[in-house]
Design a protein around this motif. Structure first.
Motif, PDB file in Angstrom:
ATOM      1  N   VAL A  36       0.866  -1.181   0.000  1.00  0.00           N
ATOM      2  CA  VAL A  36       0.000   0.000   0.000  1.00  0.00           C
ATOM      3  C   VAL A  36       0.900   1.227   0.000  1.00  0.00           C
ATOM      4  O   VAL A  36       1.689   1.432   0.932  1.00  0.00           O
ATOM      5  N   VAL A  37       0.808   2.041  -1.039  1.00  0.00           N
ATOM      6  CA  VAL A  37       1.660   3.214  -1.202  1.00  0.00           C
ATOM      7  C   VAL A  37       0.906   4.464  -0.748  1.00  0.00           C
ATOM      8  O   VAL A  37      -0.244   4.695  -1.143  1.00  0.00           O
ATOM      9  N   VAL A  38       1.563   5.269   0.081  1.00  0.00           N
ATOM     10  CA  VAL A  38       1.014   6.526   0.581  1.00  0.00           C
ATOM     11  C   VAL A  38       2.033   7.617   0.266  1.00  0.00           C
ATOM     12  O   VAL A  38       3.154   7.593   0.781  1.00  0.00           O
ATOM     13  N   ARG A  39       1.660   8.589  -0.565  1.00  0.00           N
ATOM     14  CA  ARG A  39       2.589   9.659  -0.959  1.00  0.00           C
ATOM     15  C   ARG A  39       2.037  10.979  -0.406  1.00  0.00           C
ATOM     16  O   ARG A  39       0.904  11.355  -0.681  1.00  0.00           O
ATOM     17  N   THR A  40       2.874  11.701   0.378  1.00  0.00           N
ATOM     18  CA  THR A  40       2.381  12.867   1.101  1.00  0.00           C
ATOM     19  C   THR A  40       3.314  14.070   0.991  1.00  0.00           C
ATOM     20  O   THR A  40       4.540  13.910   1.001  1.00  0.00           O
ATOM     21  N   PRO A  41       2.742  15.282   0.930  1.00  0.00           N
ATOM     22  CA  PRO A  41       3.558  16.495   1.047  1.00  0.00           C
ATOM     23  C   PRO A  41       3.628  17.003   2.486  1.00  0.00           C
ATOM     24  O   PRO A  41       4.180  18.073   2.725  1.00  0.00           O
ATOM     25  N   TYR A  42       3.077  16.249   3.450  1.00  0.00           N
ATOM     26  CA  TYR A  42       2.893  16.744   4.809  1.00  0.00           C
ATOM     27  C   TYR A  42       3.784  16.062   5.846  1.00  0.00           C
ATOM     28  O   TYR A  42       3.475  16.122   7.039  1.00  0.00           O
ATOM     29  N   ASN A  43       4.862  15.422   5.405  1.00  0.00           N
ATOM     30  CA  ASN A  43       5.856  14.790   6.275  1.00  0.00           C
ATOM     31  C   ASN A  43       5.449  13.358   6.614  1.00  0.00           C
ATOM     32  O   ASN A  43       4.567  13.113   7.437  1.00  0.00           O
ATOM     33  N   ARG A  44       6.140  12.444   6.000  1.00  0.00           N
ATOM     34  CA  ARG A  44       5.828  11.027   6.154  1.00  0.00           C
ATOM     35  C   ARG A  44       6.033  10.536   7.586  1.00  0.00           C
ATOM     36  O   ARG A  44       5.516   9.479   7.968  1.00  0.00           O
ATOM     37  N   CYS A  45       6.812  11.271   8.409  1.00  0.00           N
ATOM     38  CA  CYS A  45       7.200  10.807   9.740  1.00  0.00           C
ATOM     39  C   CYS A  45       6.187  11.153  10.833  1.00  0.00           C
ATOM     40  O   CYS A  45       6.371  10.756  11.983  1.00  0.00           O
ATOM     41  N   THR A  46       5.142  11.885  10.519  1.00  0.00           N
ATOM     42  CA  THR A  46       4.211  12.326  11.556  1.00  0.00           C
ATOM     43  C   THR A  46       3.222  11.223  11.923  1.00  0.00           C
ATOM     44  O   THR A  46       2.927  10.329  11.123  1.00  0.00           O
ATOM     45  N   PRO A  47       2.666  11.299  13.137  1.00  0.00           N
ATOM     46  CA  PRO A  47       1.606  10.352  13.501  1.00  0.00           C
ATOM     47  C   PRO A  47       0.412  10.408  12.552  1.00  0.00           C
ATOM     48  O   PRO A  47      -0.224   9.387  12.307  1.00  0.00           O
ATOM     49  N   ALA A  48       0.108  11.594  12.013  1.00  0.00           N
ATOM     50  CA  ALA A  48      -1.016  11.700  11.079  1.00  0.00           C
ATOM     51  C   ALA A  48      -0.760  10.877   9.821  1.00  0.00           C
ATOM     52  O   ALA A  48      -1.657  10.201   9.308  1.00  0.00           O
ATOM     53  N   SER A  49       0.458  10.917   9.301  1.00  0.00           N
ATOM     54  CA  SER A  49       0.782  10.164   8.090  1.00  0.00           C
ATOM     55  C   SER A  49       0.765   8.667   8.336  1.00  0.00           C
ATOM     56  O   SER A  49       0.328   7.885   7.480  1.00  0.00           O
ATOM     57  N   ARG A  50       1.201   8.250   9.501  1.00  0.00           N
ATOM     58  CA  ARG A  50       1.339   6.818   9.780  1.00  0.00           C
ATOM     59  C   ARG A  50       0.130   6.211  10.471  1.00  0.00           C
ATOM     60  O   ARG A  50      -0.058   4.985  10.419  1.00  0.00           O
ATOM     61  N   GLY A  51      -0.684   7.055  11.123  1.00  0.00           N
ATOM     62  CA  GLY A  51      -1.766   6.498  11.909  1.00  0.00           C
ATOM     63  C   GLY A  51      -3.151   6.969  11.543  1.00  0.00           C
ATOM     64  O   GLY A  51      -4.135   6.326  11.918  1.00  0.00           O
ATOM     65  N   LEU A  52      -3.283   8.107  10.806  1.00  0.00           N
ATOM     66  CA  LEU A  52      -4.585   8.648  10.479  1.00  0.00           C
ATOM     67  C   LEU A  52      -4.870   8.598   8.976  1.00  0.00           C
ATOM     68  O   LEU A  52      -5.966   8.202   8.566  1.00  0.00           O
ATOM     69  N   GLN A  53      -3.919   9.023   8.156  1.00  0.00           N
ATOM     70  CA  GLN A  53      -4.113   8.871   6.716  1.00  0.00           C
ATOM     71  C   GLN A  53      -4.302   7.393   6.369  1.00  0.00           C
ATOM     72  O   GLN A  53      -5.161   7.031   5.555  1.00  0.00           O
ATOM     73  N   VAL A  54      -3.479   6.565   6.951  1.00  0.00           N
ATOM     74  CA  VAL A  54      -3.655   5.116   6.943  1.00  0.00           C
ATOM     75  C   VAL A  54      -3.266   4.610   8.325  1.00  0.00           C
ATOM     76  O   VAL A  54      -2.528   5.277   9.046  1.00  0.00           O
ATOM     77  N   ASP A  55      -3.767   3.435   8.681  1.00  0.00           N
ATOM     78  CA  ASP A  55      -3.308   2.765   9.892  1.00  0.00           C
ATOM     79  C   ASP A  55      -2.142   1.873   9.486  1.00  0.00           C
ATOM     80  O   ASP A  55      -2.313   0.684   9.215  1.00  0.00           O
ATOM     81  N   ALA A  56      -0.946   2.490   9.417  1.00  0.00           N
ATOM     82  CA  ALA A  56       0.202   1.771   8.860  1.00  0.00           C
ATOM     83  C   ALA A  56       0.533   0.518   9.669  1.00  0.00           C
ATOM     84  O   ALA A  56       0.776  -0.558   9.093  1.00  0.00           O
ATOM     85  N   LEU A  57       0.546   0.628  10.983  1.00  0.00           N
ATOM     86  CA  LEU A  57       0.870  -0.540  11.805  1.00  0.00           C
ATOM     87  C   LEU A  57      -0.206  -1.611  11.674  1.00  0.00           C
ATOM     88  O   LEU A  57       0.102  -2.808  11.572  1.00  0.00           O
ATOM     89  N   GLY A  58      -1.472  -1.193  11.671  1.00  0.00           N
ATOM     90  CA  GLY A  58      -2.554  -2.159  11.531  1.00  0.00           C
ATOM     91  C   GLY A  58      -2.503  -2.891  10.204  1.00  0.00           C
ATOM     92  O   GLY A  58      -2.704  -4.115  10.140  1.00  0.00           O
ATOM     93  N   LEU A  59      -2.221  -2.161   9.124  1.00  0.00           N
ATOM     94  CA  LEU A  59      -2.108  -2.795   7.817  1.00  0.00           C
ATOM     95  C   LEU A  59      -0.922  -3.750   7.770  1.00  0.00           C
ATOM     96  O   LEU A  59      -1.022  -4.867   7.234  1.00  0.00           O
TER      97      LEU A  59
END
Length: 511
Positions: A36-59
């Motif tokens: 699953v690819v997620v491309r962001t201009p809002y900083n890939r390292c933030t909790p929003a990018s990893r936990g709200l845009q997608v549930d990266a850990l859950g996936l």
């Protein structure tokens, strides 16, 4: 549940040699899995990018490789950021890179909302073979008129707020990021314009590129920025998420229609960030209005990347006013069209009456916008429903209100207004709000929109709605000739008039 492998800061090469910073969170061992690819201009390292845009850990724990990347020119990625123009080529390169990694089985999906949704569409129009599902949310079909200039009128407040509060402070070419944030912190003053803001914009290469939104035909020659015809050719399965109070709402619904393989979910959400909660503006729509975006993404990706699960309803929408969900075979389902006509005396009727009404405008006191489909720029712009009573009482707006409804009525589908404007002054704009006036006289906005006036008849798209007007409630239409700072301040005084009758009518769908 899988043990996880986390690889941070991978430099993924693009076709032109630029390297984009990428993180991969995936199961450790056990063979190749879908990505699953997620491309962001809002900083890939933030909790929003990893936990709200997608549930990266859950996936990842569910058996996906999650690839999160800073787009070109943002944060740790190389190159220069220019809104929209590089996402097509870079998205294809990233999807194809992920597909051939030893941990990927060759099947790739994409997910994310807002600009991250645009990144998915820009990639999908090129139809890279590994891309088999996308989940774009709160994003337009065509950025030219769905993001930048809806209905021919520049999306002024959003375009400025996004540039000053989001883009410029993190741009490495910006000499005065603190100045951008300071301007963003003064929305009313900044939106009115002035030399200080002009100097700030002139000093930034990124601001110069983003000022495409100020031109009559934005991105007209940018072949890498998808047009709606190219979107309509995409057959990749898509879950499209829309918000009734989202700044991109009308164009998101257009996207759901254009994507042949799409299903739609629409709820009472604005563009105020994640999660997609039960409350918007000044209203709480109840516990069922909260939406598990991560869960919906996973279910959809399971269906199309793992061939698991059953098909979903073509459209699932939340009905405001009744606060319930409806599943439909198509949006908006079976409706009849109802035309309502503004009449003299502030009435809203099912029969047209000829008359002329006018309002006086104060060049020093612009008509304000209150809630609605806006990008958040507090305190002046806050998305969602708010009581419009104070705004409706101003001398520079016109209100037209129906008699109390004998039974509940549900409006569903597009809401449009045709206005016979002053033929001698085809200038400025018209802004319209459809509201629900309750027995307590509170007036809650349901749909709204503005359009540039270019001739004697102006069509205003108020977007889509699914709203129940309760028994005893009234339908209200409010007209004005501005909505600042959502739209530009137009410091023009004098009078504006409209002609009532068959040429001025509100049209809504009724279930």
């Amino acid at each position: 549940m899988h043990s996880l492998s986390v690889e941070l800061g991978i430099d993924v090469p693009m076709s032109d040699g630029t390297r984009l910073a990428t993180d991969v969170i995936r199961p450790a061992g056990g063979g190749p899995v879908p990505a699953v690819v997620v491309r962001t201009p809002y900083n890939r390292c933030t909790p929003a990018s990893r936990g709200l845009q997608v549930d990266a850990l859950g996936l990842a724990e569910a058996g996906y490789a999650v690839v999160i990347q800073d787009v070109r020119g943002r944060f740790a990625s190389g190159g220069d950021f220019e809104p929209f123009v590089n996402e097509e080529a870079d998205g294809v390169d990233t999807v194809e890179w992920a597909a051939v990694q030893p941990w990927c089985n060759g099947r790739v999906g994409m997910a994310g909302i807002s600009y991250l949704g645009f990144c998915q569409l820009a990639t999908a129009v090129r139809r890279p073979e590994p891309l088999q599902a996308i989940v774009p949310g709160l994003t337009p079909c065509d950025v030219r008129d769905g993001w930048i200039q809806p209905n021919g009128e520049a999306n002024h407040g959003f375009n400025l707020a996004w540039m000053l509060g989001v883009l410029l402070p993190a741009d490495p070419r910006m000499a005065d990021p603190a100045g951008a944030l300071a301007a963003w912190a003064r929305p009313g003053e900044t939106a009115a314009g002035g030399s200080a803001v002009d100097r700030l914009i002139a000093a930034s290469p990124l601001a110069g590129a983003w000022l495409e939104w100020n031109r009559p035909d934005p991105y007209a020659d940018a072949e890498s920025v998808p047009v709606r015809d190219s979107i309509a050719g995409v057959t990749i399965p898509a879950l499209v998420v829309a918000g009734w109070f989202d700044v991109f709402q009308p164009s998101t619904f257009e996207l759901a229609v254009a994507l042949a393989g799409s299903v739609l979910v629409a709820g009472p959400w604005g563009h105020g960030g994640l999660p997609l909660a039960r409350d918007a503006g000044a209203r709480d729509h109840g516990a069922t209005a909260a939406f598990d975006l991560g869960g919906a993404q996973r279910t959809f990706l399971d269906r199309h990347l793992r061939d698991a699960g059953t098909s979903a309803a073509k459209a699932t929408v939340f009905v405001t006013g009744a606060n319930r969900w409806e599943s439909l075979p198509a949006w908006p389902g079976r409706t009849s069209r109802l035309a309502l006509f503004p009449a003299a005396g502030g009435r809203l009727r099912e029969a047209a009456e000829e008359a002329t009404v006018a309002v006086g405008l104060d060049a020093g006191d612009p008509t304000p916008s209150v809630g609605g489909r806006v990008f958040p720029w507090a305190p002046d712009l806050v998305p969602g429903p708010f009581d419009q009573s104070a705004r409706d009482a101003r001398g520079d707006v016109l209100t037209f209100t129906s008699e109390p409804l004998p039974t509940a009525v549900t409006a569903a589908g597009p809401v449009t207004l045709t206005v016979a404007t002053d033929a001698e002054r085809p200038e400025g704009m018209v802004f319209a709000t459809l509201s629900d006036m309750g027995p307590d006289a509170a007036v809650w906005n349901v749909a709204d929109g503005g359009a540039a006036v270019t001739g004697p008849s102006t069509r205003v798209e108020l977007g889509q709605a699914a709203h129940q007007f309760g028994a005893g409630h009234r339908v209200r239409l409010t007209l004005s000739f501005g909505a600042f700072p959502r739209y530009r301040w137009q410091p023009v005084g004098g009078q504006r008039q409209i002609s009532l009758g068959s040429g001025t009518r509100l049209e809504v769908g009724i279930w």
